[in-house]
Write a protein that holds these residues in place. Structure first.
Motif, short mmCIF file in Angstrom:
data_model
loop_
_atom_site.label_atom_id
_atom_site.label_comp_id
_atom_site.label_asym_id
_atom_site.label_seq_id
_atom_site.Cartn_x
_atom_site.Cartn_y
_atom_site.Cartn_z
N GLU A 48 -27.28 -20.72 -2.02
CA GLU A 48 -27.14 -21.93 -1.20
C GLU A 48 -26.07 -21.74 -0.13
O GLU A 48 -25.02 -21.17 -0.39
CB GLU A 48 -26.78 -23.11 -2.10
N LYS A 76 -27.50 -22.08 -7.07
CA LYS A 76 -28.72 -22.62 -6.49
C LYS A 76 -29.19 -21.66 -5.40
O LYS A 76 -28.42 -21.25 -4.56
CB LYS A 76 -28.46 -24.00 -5.90
N THR A 87 -31.98 -20.79 -2.25
CA THR A 87 -32.72 -21.47 -1.20
C THR A 87 -33.67 -20.49 -0.52
O THR A 87 -33.25 -19.38 -0.17
CB THR A 87 -31.74 -22.04 -0.16
#
Length: 170
Positions: free
Chosen positions: A150, A116, A118
């Protein structure tokens, strides 16, 4: 009495001069070198009176204008959301706004291993495009978004988007 009058007039001219010479901060974006969609299907749209929630790809009623840039190909979907104020004909999201969660990046893939990412830095500028004839309202956005894994501050990718966004049809 004459001196008080002269001092008052001089003070008013000084204040008037200060405001008259103050630069207006106007956001401009040229419409050259727009982002191309080289592979897959891309959509650039926005909704009014909305808000981004922390669940992937969820936009709910709220007090912002939410822009989404979405790219879909045969195996994955990438969406970036920008949450901008409803007021005005232009806006600027700074790094502080990005860190405050006004820019979200979502990547989904049914069969791939990924991390993920960010948004950690960048800027997003937007201006409302003047309507011509019966054309619907649209915005021109210019965004540079730096992404990190992340829970990290180490940049892994930078996304550039410069494109017209149309009002989403529901």
């Amino acid at each position: 009495m004459k001196n008080a009058f002269k001092i008052t007039i001089a003070f008013l001219f000084l204040i008037w001069g200060f405001y008259a010479c103050k630069k207006k901060s106007e956001i401009t974006i040229d419409d050259q070198n727009l982002t191309e969609c080289l592979q897959g299907n891309c959509t650039y749209e926005y909704v009014n009176n909305s808000i981004i929630v922390n669940q992937p790809m969820t936009v709910m009623p709220g007090q912002y204008r939410v822009f989404s840039a979405k790219k879909e190909n045969g195996f994955s979907t990438t969406t970036i959301y920008f949450q901008a104020p409803m007021q005005g004909d232009s806006f600027l999201l700074t790094e502080a706004d990005i860190l405050a969660g006004k820019v979200k990046h979502f990547f989904s893939c049914a069969s791939c291993d990924y991390y993920k990412s960010t948004p950690i830095a960048g800027t997003v500028k937007g201006i409302k495009v003047k309507r011509t004839n019966t054309a619907s309202e649209k915005w021109l956005l210019d965004a540079t978004i730096v992404l990190a894994a992340e829970n990290s501050k180490i940049p892994v990718d930078t996304v550039y988007i410069k494109q017209y966004f149309n009002l989403a049809v529901k």
